[in-house]
Design a protein around this motif. Structure first.
Motif, PDB file in Angstrom:
ATOM      1  N   PHE A 127       0.850  -1.191   0.000  1.00 34.63           N
ATOM      2  CA  PHE A 127       0.000   0.000   0.000  1.00 34.63           C
ATOM      3  C   PHE A 127       0.884   1.239   0.000  1.00 34.63           C
ATOM      4  CE2 PHE A 127       0.962  -0.847   4.417  1.00 34.63           C
ATOM      5  CZ  PHE A 127       1.208   0.412   4.945  1.00 34.63           C
ATOM      6  N   ASP A 128       0.305   2.374  -0.339  1.00 32.93           N
ATOM      7  CA  ASP A 128       1.020   3.637  -0.198  1.00 32.93           C
ATOM      8  C   ASP A 128       0.272   4.626   0.688  1.00 32.93           C
ATOM      9  OD1 ASP A 128      -0.992   4.643  -1.860  1.00 32.93           O
ATOM     10  OD2 ASP A 128       0.252   4.517  -3.653  1.00 32.93           O
ATOM     11  N   SER A 129      -0.912   4.204   1.175  1.00 36.72           N
ATOM     12  CA  SER A 129      -1.674   5.077   2.066  1.00 36.72           C
ATOM     13  C   SER A 129      -2.616   4.238   2.926  1.00 36.72           C
ATOM     14  CB  SER A 129      -2.498   6.081   1.245  1.00 36.72           C
ATOM     15  OG  SER A 129      -3.333   6.856   2.088  1.00 36.72           O
ATOM     16  N   ILE A 130      -2.678   4.581   4.197  1.00 44.53           N
ATOM     17  CA  ILE A 130      -3.675   3.985   5.093  1.00 44.53           C
ATOM     18  C   ILE A 130      -4.434   5.117   5.777  1.00 44.53           C
ATOM     19  CG2 ILE A 130      -4.019   2.794   7.297  1.00 44.53           C
ATOM     20  CD1 ILE A 130      -2.186   0.668   6.492  1.00 44.53           C
ATOM     21  N   ASN A 131      -5.732   5.062   5.688  1.00 49.04           N
ATOM     22  CA  ASN A 131      -6.599   6.056   6.327  1.00 49.04           C
ATOM     23  C   ASN A 131      -7.201   5.445   7.581  1.00 49.04           C
ATOM     24  OD1 ASN A 131      -9.673   7.090   6.556  1.00 49.04           O
ATOM     25  ND2 ASN A 131      -8.360   8.751   5.879  1.00 49.04           N
ATOM     26  N   ILE A 132      -7.121   6.167   8.696  1.00 48.72           N
ATOM     27  CA  ILE A 132      -7.704   5.723   9.959  1.00 48.72           C
ATOM     28  C   ILE A 132      -8.863   6.650  10.319  1.00 48.72           C
ATOM     29  CG2 ILE A 132      -7.296   5.303  12.415  1.00 48.72           C
ATOM     30  CD1 ILE A 132      -4.331   4.970  11.748  1.00 48.72           C
ATOM     31  N   LYS A 133     -10.011   6.061  10.601  1.00 47.79           N
ATOM     32  CA  LYS A 133     -11.187   6.842  10.970  1.00 47.79           C
ATOM     33  C   LYS A 133     -11.751   6.317  12.287  1.00 47.79           C
ATOM     34  CE  LYS A 133     -15.691   8.417   9.277  1.00 47.79           C
ATOM     35  NZ  LYS A 133     -16.725   8.278   8.216  1.00 47.79           N
ATOM     36  N   ILE A 134     -11.945   7.209  13.245  1.00 48.15           N
ATOM     37  CA  ILE A 134     -12.480   6.843  14.553  1.00 48.15           C
ATOM     38  C   ILE A 134     -13.696   7.716  14.841  1.00 48.15           C
ATOM     39  CG2 ILE A 134     -11.992   6.614  17.015  1.00 48.15           C
ATOM     40  CD1 ILE A 134      -9.000   6.562  16.270  1.00 48.15           C
ATOM     41  N   ASP A 135     -14.836   7.087  15.090  1.00 50.41           N
ATOM     42  CA  ASP A 135     -16.073   7.815  15.375  1.00 50.41           C
ATOM     43  C   ASP A 135     -16.754   7.207  16.590  1.00 50.41           C
ATOM     44  OD1 ASP A 135     -16.255   9.695  13.123  1.00 50.41           O
ATOM     45  OD2 ASP A 135     -16.453   7.880  11.903  1.00 50.41           O
ATOM     46  N   ILE A 136     -17.247   8.046  17.474  1.00 51.26           N
ATOM     47  CA  ILE A 136     -18.063   7.539  18.561  1.00 51.26           C
ATOM     48  C   ILE A 136     -19.402   7.076  17.997  1.00 51.26           C
ATOM     49  CG2 ILE A 136     -19.109   9.777  19.139  1.00 51.26           C
ATOM     50  CD1 ILE A 136     -18.866   8.890  22.117  1.00 51.26           C
ATOM     51  N   LEU A 137     -19.906   5.956  18.486  1.00 48.24           N
ATOM     52  CA  LEU A 137     -21.208   5.479  18.025  1.00 48.24           C
ATOM     53  C   LEU A 137     -22.294   6.418  18.535  1.00 48.24           C
ATOM     54  CD1 LEU A 137     -21.063   1.586  18.450  1.00 48.24           C
ATOM     55  CD2 LEU A 137     -20.450   2.981  16.474  1.00 48.24           C
ATOM     56  N   LYS A 138     -23.133   6.865  17.631  1.00 49.29           N
ATOM     57  CA  LYS A 138     -24.176   7.827  17.985  1.00 49.29           C
ATOM     58  C   LYS A 138     -25.438   7.160  18.505  1.00 49.29           C
ATOM     59  CE  LYS A 138     -22.444  11.156  14.624  1.00 49.29           C
ATOM     60  NZ  LYS A 138     -22.719  11.937  13.386  1.00 49.29           N
ATOM     61  N   GLU A 139     -25.506   5.841  18.379  1.00 54.30           N
ATOM     62  CA  GLU A 139     -26.658   5.116  18.908  1.00 54.30           C
ATOM     63  C   GLU A 139     -26.194   3.779  19.468  1.00 54.30           C
ATOM     64  OE1 GLU A 139     -29.409   3.430  15.936  1.00 54.30           O
ATOM     65  OE2 GLU A 139     -28.135   4.387  14.420  1.00 54.30           O
ATOM     66  N   GLN A 140     -26.972   3.245  20.390  1.00 54.17           N
ATOM     67  CA  GLN A 140     -26.626   1.969  20.989  1.00 54.17           C
ATOM     68  C   GLN A 140     -26.713   0.863  19.936  1.00 54.17           C
ATOM     69  OE1 GLN A 140     -25.476   1.032  24.128  1.00 54.17           O
ATOM     70  NE2 GLN A 140     -25.118   3.239  24.160  1.00 54.17           N
ATOM     71  N   PRO A 141     -25.750  -0.062  19.942  1.00 51.85           N
ATOM     72  CA  PRO A 141     -25.783  -1.142  18.952  1.00 51.85           C
ATOM     73  C   PRO A 141     -26.981  -2.070  19.148  1.00 51.85           C
ATOM     74  CG  PRO A 141     -23.611  -0.959  19.978  1.00 51.85           C
ATOM     75  CD  PRO A 141     -24.540  -0.108  20.776  1.00 51.85           C
ATOM     76  N   LEU A 142     -27.446  -2.600  18.047  1.00 44.50           N
ATOM     77  CA  LEU A 142     -28.395  -3.697  18.080  1.00 44.50           C
ATOM     78  C   LEU A 142     -27.628  -4.944  18.506  1.00 44.50           C
ATOM     79  CD1 LEU A 142     -31.167  -5.003  17.303  1.00 44.50           C
ATOM     80  CD2 LEU A 142     -30.251  -5.248  14.989  1.00 44.50           C
ATOM     81  N   LEU A 143     -28.133  -5.666  19.501  1.00 47.08           N
ATOM     82  CA  LEU A 143     -27.462  -6.872  19.982  1.00 47.08           C
ATOM     83  C   LEU A 143     -28.102  -8.101  19.362  1.00 47.08           C
ATOM     84  CD1 LEU A 143     -26.953  -6.118  23.785  1.00 47.08           C
ATOM     85  CD2 LEU A 143     -25.272  -5.978  21.947  1.00 47.08           C
ATOM     86  N   ALA A 144     -27.291  -8.902  18.692  1.00 42.69           N
ATOM     87  CA  ALA A 144     -27.754 -10.166  18.110  1.00 42.69           C
ATOM     88  C   ALA A 144     -27.236 -11.308  18.971  1.00 42.69           C
ATOM     89  CB  ALA A 144     -27.244 -10.308  16.678  1.00 42.69           C
ATOM     90  N   GLU A 145     -28.081 -12.264  19.261  1.00 47.04           N
ATOM     91  CA  GLU A 145     -27.701 -13.363  20.155  1.00 47.04           C
ATOM     92  C   GLU A 145     -26.610 -14.236  19.549  1.00 47.04           C
ATOM     93  OE1 GLU A 145     -28.555 -13.977  23.301  1.00 47.04           O
ATOM     94  OE2 GLU A 145     -29.683 -12.099  23.279  1.00 47.04           O
ATOM     95  N   LYS A 146     -26.776 -14.607  18.268  1.00 49.22           N
ATOM     96  CA  LYS A 146     -25.826 -15.508  17.623  1.00 49.22           C
ATOM     97  C   LYS A 146     -25.649 -15.155  16.159  1.00 49.22           C
ATOM     98  CE  LYS A 146     -25.939 -19.818  20.266  1.00 49.22           C
ATOM     99  NZ  LYS A 146     -26.107 -21.289  20.183  1.00 49.22           N
ATOM    100  N   THR A 147     -24.548 -15.623  15.613  1.00 54.87           N
ATOM    101  CA  THR A 147     -24.345 -15.529  14.173  1.00 54.87           C
ATOM    102  C   THR A 147     -25.255 -16.522  13.460  1.00 54.87           C
ATOM    103  OG1 THR A 147     -22.663 -17.261  14.144  1.00 54.87           O
ATOM    104  CG2 THR A 147     -21.900 -14.994  14.505  1.00 54.87           C
ATOM    105  N   LEU A 148     -25.263 -16.432  12.168  1.00 50.78           N
ATOM    106  CA  LEU A 148     -25.869 -17.495  11.366  1.00 50.78           C
ATOM    107  C   LEU A 148     -25.125 -18.810  11.637  1.00 50.78           C
ATOM    108  CD1 LEU A 148     -26.114 -15.647   7.922  1.00 50.78           C
ATOM    109  CD2 LEU A 148     -28.045 -16.262   9.384  1.00 50.78           C
TER     110      LEU A 148
END
Length: 247
Positions: free
Chosen positions: A45-66
């Motif tokens: 690579f010749d460039s890496i972009n880093i982005k950090i954002d606070i979550l603006k809403e509470q995550p949806l919680l899923a019990e299990k994966t597929l």
């Protein structure tokens, strides 16, 4: 607890090469950045972009994966034949139409013949619904509530962290009521395992692409008459955390 979305994107000559992301509390941001950088730095690579954002809403919680199902085939043609039959049963689209769409992914679905940056969206009439056919739609802001625990469980079953990421992403996709199925192959020429997901399972198909093919991408099959803005908002903005893995 305040949670943050951390995203790293690597590019070369202005072209996207690879990306990775996590959802993490503030105190683990530096550790996560180092982990993701180590992962992306394996590629040129010749460039890496880093982005950090606070979550603006509470995550949806899923019990299990597929649930995870492994399937092996003689070659990629047999694997795709199986995938087409399952998609046909799920969507009612003709096998010919599904094959045309899959062939696009294997040959470059962007208008310029290159890989799309995100996923193709197709309804049950076979219409493509992406707002931009080069960009498509990207599924982001999804992770595991306890990632270390999930990675340990997967490694015990001989899966890698790569599988963990794909499984989380497609599990989020299938949480949307209007998304019926997903088809995916990697754009890495030597990574031949792809997958097909439905509401019932995550099917890992080996091999799903021909060795040496640098094309790849995803197709999201959706119901007719969907609110496309809602699809984009859910996939690109709604945070999801998954509690456990179904293996």
């Amino acid at each position: 607890m305040k949670l943050f979305s951390v995203k790293l994107r690597a590019s070369k000559d202005g072209k996207h090469i690879s990306g990775a992301e996590r959802i993490t509390p503030y105190e683990k941001i530096n550790t996560v950045i180092n982990q993701l950088y180590h992962r992306l730095s394996r590629k040129e690579f010749d460039s890496i972009n880093i982005k950090i954002d606070i979550l603006k809403e509470q995550p949806l919680l899923a019990e299990k994966t597929l649930p995870v199902v492994n399937l092996n085939f003689k070659n990629h043609r047999e694997a795709n034949k199986w995938a087409i039959q399952i998609i046909q049963k799920q969507t009612g689209l003709s096998e010919e139409k599904i094959k045309q769409l899959i062939d696009l992914i294997h040959s470059g679905a962007s208008p310029d013949g290159e890989n799309m940056r995100g996923a193709m969206i197709v309804d049950l009439r076979g219409n493509r619904l992406e707002k931009n056919r080069s960009r498509g739609v990207r599924t982001t802001d999804v992770d595991y509530l306890d990632r270390e625990k999930i990675i340990r469980k997967l490694k015990e079953k001989c899966f890698t962290e790569r599988t963990a990421d794909a499984l989380a992403l497609t599990t989020k996709n299938m949480l949307h009521p209007d998304i019926i199925a997903e088809y995916c192959i990697s754009d890495e020429p030597d990574y031949l395992t792809g997958y097909l997901s439905t509401k019932e399972a995550y099917y890992r198909l080996t091999p799903l692409k021909e060795k040496g093919n640098e094309k790849g991408g995803r197709i999201y099959f959706v119901k007719n008459g969907v609110d496309i803005d809602d699809i984009y908002r859910f996939l690109e903005e709604k945070p999801v955390l998954i509690k456990d893995v179904d293996i």
